[in-house]
Scaffold this motif. Structure first.
Motif, mmCIF file in Angstrom:
data_model
loop_
_atom_site.group_PDB
_atom_site.id
_atom_site.type_symbol
_atom_site.label_atom_id
_atom_site.label_comp_id
_atom_site.label_asym_id
_atom_site.label_seq_id
_atom_site.Cartn_x
_atom_site.Cartn_y
_atom_site.Cartn_z
ATOM 1 N N ILE A 239 42.468 13.236 21.609
ATOM 2 C CA ILE A 239 42.486 14.615 21.120
ATOM 3 C C ILE A 239 43.718 14.883 20.258
ATOM 4 O O ILE A 239 43.718 15.792 19.426
ATOM 5 C CB ILE A 239 42.408 15.607 22.299
ATOM 6 N N SER A 240 44.759 14.058 20.411
ATOM 7 C CA SER A 240 45.947 14.177 19.566
ATOM 8 C C SER A 240 45.783 13.467 18.234
ATOM 9 O O SER A 240 46.731 13.410 17.449
ATOM 10 C CB SER A 240 47.169 13.609 20.308
ATOM 11 N N ALA A 241 44.595 12.909 17.985
ATOM 12 C CA ALA A 241 44.277 12.224 16.724
ATOM 13 C C ALA A 241 45.196 11.033 16.482
ATOM 14 O O ALA A 241 45.696 10.826 15.375
ATOM 15 C CB ALA A 241 44.322 13.190 15.549
ATOM 16 N N LEU A 242 45.420 10.243 17.518
ATOM 17 C CA LEU A 242 46.224 9.032 17.385
ATOM 18 C C LEU A 242 45.299 7.841 17.166
ATOM 19 O O LEU A 242 44.305 7.687 17.880
ATOM 20 C CB LEU A 242 47.067 8.809 18.640
ATOM 21 N N PHE B 264 30.798 15.218 17.837
ATOM 22 C CA PHE B 264 30.565 14.135 18.794
ATOM 23 C C PHE B 264 31.848 13.768 19.534
ATOM 24 O O PHE B 264 31.864 13.635 20.767
ATOM 25 C CB PHE B 264 30.010 12.925 18.036
ATOM 26 N N ASN B 265 32.944 13.640 18.798
ATOM 27 C CA ASN B 265 34.210 13.219 19.411
ATOM 28 C C ASN B 265 34.731 14.254 20.392
ATOM 29 O O ASN B 265 35.210 13.915 21.486
ATOM 30 C CB ASN B 265 35.253 12.964 18.318
ATOM 31 N N HIS B 266 34.665 15.514 20.010
ATOM 32 C CA HIS B 266 35.194 16.551 20.898
ATOM 33 C C HIS B 266 34.401 16.618 22.198
ATOM 34 O O HIS B 266 34.974 16.857 23.275
ATOM 35 C CB HIS B 266 35.174 17.911 20.202
ATOM 36 N N ALA B 267 33.090 16.403 22.125
ATOM 37 C CA ALA B 267 32.301 16.376 23.357
ATOM 38 C C ALA B 267 32.769 15.257 24.282
ATOM 39 O O ALA B 267 32.739 15.406 25.513
ATOM 40 C CB ALA B 267 30.820 16.199 23.020
ATOM 41 N N LEU B 268 33.247 14.140 23.712
ATOM 42 C CA LEU B 268 33.706 13.023 24.526
ATOM 43 C C LEU B 268 35.045 13.322 25.183
ATOM 44 O O LEU B 268 35.158 13.356 26.420
ATOM 45 C CB LEU B 268 33.815 11.765 23.654
ATOM 46 N N PHE B 269 36.083 13.521 24.365
ATOM 47 C CA PHE B 269 37.417 13.593 24.975
ATOM 48 C C PHE B 269 37.668 14.896 25.704
ATOM 49 O O PHE B 269 38.419 14.929 26.674
ATOM 50 C CB PHE B 269 38.537 13.280 23.969
ATOM 51 N N PRO C 297 44.087 3.991 17.473
ATOM 52 C CA PRO C 297 42.780 3.796 16.832
ATOM 53 C C PRO C 297 41.651 4.532 17.540
ATOM 54 O O PRO C 297 40.525 4.030 17.572
ATOM 55 C CB PRO C 297 42.609 2.281 16.969
ATOM 56 N N LEU C 298 41.885 5.683 18.127
ATOM 57 C CA LEU C 298 40.863 6.374 18.899
ATOM 58 C C LEU C 298 40.037 7.291 18.014
ATOM 59 O O LEU C 298 40.345 7.522 16.834
ATOM 60 C CB LEU C 298 41.528 7.140 20.038
ATOM 61 N N ASN C 299 38.978 7.846 18.599
ATOM 62 C CA ASN C 299 37.963 8.521 17.785
ATOM 63 C C ASN C 299 38.446 9.814 17.152
ATOM 64 O O ASN C 299 37.998 10.186 16.062
ATOM 65 C CB ASN C 299 36.717 8.792 18.631
ATOM 66 N N GLY C 300 39.372 10.525 17.803
ATOM 67 C CA GLY C 300 39.859 11.773 17.225
ATOM 68 C C GLY C 300 40.529 11.559 15.881
ATOM 69 O O GLY C 300 40.403 12.390 14.969
ATOM 70 N N PHE C 301 41.238 10.454 15.729
ATOM 71 C CA PHE C 301 41.874 10.159 14.447
ATOM 72 C C PHE C 301 40.833 9.921 13.363
ATOM 73 O O PHE C 301 40.982 10.412 12.231
ATOM 74 C CB PHE C 301 42.781 8.935 14.571
ATOM 75 N N ALA C 302 39.773 9.193 13.682
ATOM 76 C CA ALA C 302 38.782 8.841 12.661
ATOM 77 C C ALA C 302 38.129 10.084 12.067
ATOM 78 O O ALA C 302 38.001 10.204 10.835
ATOM 79 C CB ALA C 302 37.730 7.914 13.270
ATOM 80 N N SER C 303 37.708 11.021 12.898
ATOM 81 C CA SER C 303 37.034 12.205 12.371
ATOM 82 C C SER C 303 37.998 13.134 11.648
ATOM 83 O O SER C 303 37.670 13.677 10.573
ATOM 84 C CB SER C 303 36.315 12.952 13.501
ATOM 85 N N GLU C 304 39.203 13.332 12.176
ATOM 86 C CA GLU C 304 40.156 14.193 11.476
ATOM 87 C C GLU C 304 40.632 13.542 10.177
ATOM 88 O O GLU C 304 40.912 14.240 9.195
ATOM 89 C CB GLU C 304 41.333 14.524 12.397
ATOM 90 N N TRP C 305 40.720 12.221 10.140
ATOM 91 C CA TRP C 305 41.058 11.529 8.901
ATOM 92 C C TRP C 305 39.995 11.788 7.838
ATOM 93 O O TRP C 305 40.310 12.011 6.666
ATOM 94 C CB TRP C 305 41.192 10.036 9.173
ATOM 95 N N LEU C 306 38.722 11.817 8.223
ATOM 96 C CA LEU C 306 37.661 12.133 7.277
ATOM 97 C C LEU C 306 37.772 13.565 6.770
ATOM 98 O O LEU C 306 37.503 13.848 5.593
ATOM 99 C CB LEU C 306 36.297 11.917 7.933
ATOM 100 N N VAL C 307 38.155 14.495 7.650
ATOM 101 C CA VAL C 307 38.346 15.889 7.203
ATOM 102 C C VAL C 307 39.429 15.954 6.139
ATOM 103 O O VAL C 307 39.263 16.614 5.094
ATOM 104 C CB VAL C 307 38.698 16.792 8.404
ATOM 105 N N PHE C 308 40.542 15.264 6.355
ATOM 106 C CA PHE C 308 41.622 15.287 5.365
ATOM 107 C C PHE C 308 41.210 14.578 4.083
ATOM 108 O O PHE C 308 41.646 14.966 2.987
ATOM 109 C CB PHE C 308 42.895 14.666 5.954
#
Length: 675
Positions: free
Chosen positions: A397-400, A348-353, A402-413
């Motif tokens: 997209i840099s996973a910073l 979902f996030n990648h489709a957005l940014f 409070p944006l959405n890329g950070f939230a999903s990559e944080w869940l992966v980790f």
């Protein structure tokens, strides 16, 4: 609501028919001045209807309705159905389609040859929707091929450019290869009985060898469309060649159709998972993520940077899917639900940014006519709204936070941190290595998009077109603003997205993450509050308050005196914009660290001696190992075989009949020994 959810495949088919009608309508009117607003406006309305239909089905507990039409194979018909999984991906696809259509209302006015784009754009949207609606192998493959052909036509829209023609050729070859792999995979799943309906495939069990072959074929078929390395070679060629709103669809949306195909077959049709399935998925995903972002870091073409970045994000998604397979095979259902949630959230996030980034690249291309970053610069003053929205997408997209890329990559980790409980030593050793690759990829992604935004939008203009650029149209800005706002909201309130994908996770993994939206302060707790938690809302409030306080302190206590001084010139008194950092110089340290291994990079420098007035010359030589080690030998082998088989054109009729007879005997023998 339950009735609407039950009838969702009917509504979905109506939307597909409406897309086809728009494609047919575009043929006679494509040369009108008002053709672009009409066609893109129609696609916008249809996509919004499809999005609403998908969301109603996703959030409803009503049983899915199976629709069978008298089409396709005579004894099978064409089966269509929307369950939670297809509803989620339909929502993602139609959200991206609606944004691209809104963007196209303004961007389409600049299209040089609208007759090459307008008929195929709605057809492309129809093909992607149709893939997700199908519930049998024959209809799935037919829709898959139609999607590929429609997107190929859009890639070839500007085929007078030799590079675009080459991109289309490579793309259609890879698409055909992927379709063949999926055809073989479905043949193995159907077995000798030929049960091509997905319900029949689910009931069909097979051997370990069969599942291994199917997994390999699905990785080839879906992976080639998604952009998994080393099957990614078409992607950095085709995405830049297409019009920018089509590039956004291909990168942000079509690759998710490939992810859907992988999840549908491996998590749904292939049967109970084995732990070793996760090994190739994890290894390929981790390698894809690292390789994609390394290639993105050395590119100077703006759209090619974004294309390679898509490869990196697809790798992140497949790492999460590999973890979900490993956890599910070991009956760690809660951990599998976490990993699968992370994968879907990142889809979902990648489709957005990524859509915002390609829209921004299209706005820059329209305003300047340039894709080379070294000929841009200073656009933040001339395109302030575009630069602000592009910056949001770069941070996402840099996973910073409070944006959405950070939230999903944080869940992966967080899912990776649960891997020590896996009993298999292969997974115990592989998962930490993949986690290290993902950490490296995340750091390099930040460096990559600092470079992109700094070179393109900051500094001084490096060319005349960059100096005279103007802001893009309001339709394009509206599409970018809507998706950028969703990037912010999904990062600040990730619990609502996690709860939204919970029906999909529950259907595939037999478990789901705890309801997140009911937690205090809208925190997200993937495992247990004592172990880890994240609150995007509090992080956003802290960042906003800190920035406001710092700005107030600076303006309140700083001296009001105006001081002017010459800018630091780095030892170069010439004020030429050419003395600024370039895209290549920014990436040089990273290239020198990884280039000798990943790209076989070599630098050729001709530096004249003191007193010699000749100009210095620098030449960088990079090698694409995938092309040189895999595709070039295959091309040579095919050419060699074609030259030898060419003799078959000059045989007698008796020899041809003999060959047909022996081929028939071999096929009958293969059918007789089929398990």
């Amino acid at each position: 609501m339950p009735l609407m959810a039950a009838l969702s495949p009917v509504v979905g088919l109506i939307c597909v028919g409406a897309f086809f009608a728009a494609a047919v309508l575009a043929i006679p009117i494509c040369r009108w001045k008002s053709a672009a607003p009409i066609i893109y406006g129609a696609c916008l309305a249809i996509s919004l209807a499809g999005l609403a239909n998908a969301l109603i089905r996703l959030l409803s507990s009503a049983p899915a309705l199976d629709v069978v039409l008298p089409l396709g194979l005579p004894w099978l018909g064409a089966h269509f159905r929307i369950d939670a999984l297809s509803a989620f991906f339909l929502a993602v696809i139609n959200m991206g389609g609606a944004a691209a259509s809104l963007y196209g209302v303004g961007y389409g006015r600049h299209e040089r040859e609208p007759q090459r784009v307008l008929p195929f754009f709605p057809a492309f949207l129809a093909g992607m929707n149709l893939v997700l609606l199908t519930d049998d192998a024959f209809s799935f493959l037919l829709a898959w091929e139609f999607m590929s052909l429609a997107s190929w036509a859009l890639v070839m829209a500007h085929s007078r450019d030799p590079e675009n023609a080459r991109a289309g050729y490579v793309y259609i070859l890879m698409a055909s290869f992927g379709a063949l792999a999926l055809l073989l995979a479905f043949g193995l799943l159907a077995g000798a009985d030929g049960g091509y309906a997905f319900a029949a495939i689910r009931a069909h069990t097979g051997s370990t060898l069969r599942t291994a072959l199917v997994l390999g074929l699905v990785l080839l078929g879906a992976g080639s469309k998604a952009g998994l390395a080393p099957l990614h070679v078409w992607l950095p060629l085709a995405h830049p060649a297409a019009p920018s709103h089509v590039s956004a669809l291909m990168s942000g949306v079509m690759t998710k159709v490939a992810v859907y195909a992988f999840i549908r077959i491996v998590f749904d049709l292939l049967g109970p998972a084995s732990w070793w399935w996760g090994l190739p998925v994890l290894a390929i995903g981790g390698g894809t993520a690292a390789l994609g972002i390394l290639y993105a870091l050395i590119q100077t073409d703006l759209k090619r940077v974004l294309a390679y970045s898509t490869i990196e994000n697809i790798g992140v998604i497949f790492v999460a899917l590999g973890l979900a397979i490993a956890f599910e095979a070991n009956a760690f259902h809660a951990a599998a639900a976490l990993a699968l949630t992370a994968a879907l959230f990142h889809v979902f996030n990648h489709a957005l940014f990524k859509s915002v980034l390609f829209f921004g690249a299209g706005a820059v291309l329209t305003a300047t006519g340039e894709r080379q970053m070294d000929r841009l610069g200073g656009l933040i003053h001339r395109m302030p709204v575009t630069s602000f929205l592009f910056l949001i997408a770069c941070a996402a997209i840099s996973a910073l936070p409070p944006l959405n890329g950070f939230a999903s990559e944080w869940l992966v980790f967080q899912a990776i941190l649960l891997s020590p409980q896996l009993p298999e030593w292969g997974l115990k050793l592989l998962v930490p290595a993949v986690g290290a690759l993902l950490a490296l990829s995340a750091a390099l992604a930040a460096a990559c998009f600092i470079r992109v935004f700094g070179i393109v939008f900051l500094g001084r203009p490096r060319s005349g077109p960059a100096e005279t650029a103007i802001e893009t149209d309001r339709w394009s800005l509206g599409a970018m603003a809507a998706l950028a706002a969703l990037c912010v909201l999904a990062g600040i309130l990730p619990g609502f997205v996690i709860d939204g994908v919970a029906p999909v996770v529950d259907a595939l993994a037999g478990a789901r993450m705890p309801a997140q939206s009911s937690l205090q302060w809208l925190s997200i707790v993937p495992v247990a509050e004592s172990r880890s938690s994240y609150n995007g809302l509090l992080v956003f409030i802290f960042i906003a308050a800190s920035a406001a306080l710092a700005a107030y302190a600076i303006h309140r206590f700083a001296s009001k005196a105006v001081r002017r001084a010459p800018a630091w010139d780095c030892g170069y008194p010439d004020a030429s914009p050419m003395t600024q950092y370039s895209a290549g110089s920014f990436a040089q340290p990273t290239r020198r660290v990884f280039g000798s291994v990943v790209f076989r990079a070599s630098e050729h420098i001709d530096m004249p001696a003191p007193g010699d007035m000749r100009p210095a010359h620098f030449r960088l030589e990079l090698h694409d190992l995938a092309w040189e080690l895999i595709y070039t030998p295959i091309t040579r082998a095919v050419s060699f075989a074609a030259e030898r088989l060419n003799r078959l054109q000059f045989l007698t009729i008796r020899v041809y009949l003999s060959l047909v007879f022996f081929a028939l005997v071999l096929l009958l023998l293969a059918l007789a020994v089929w398990p």
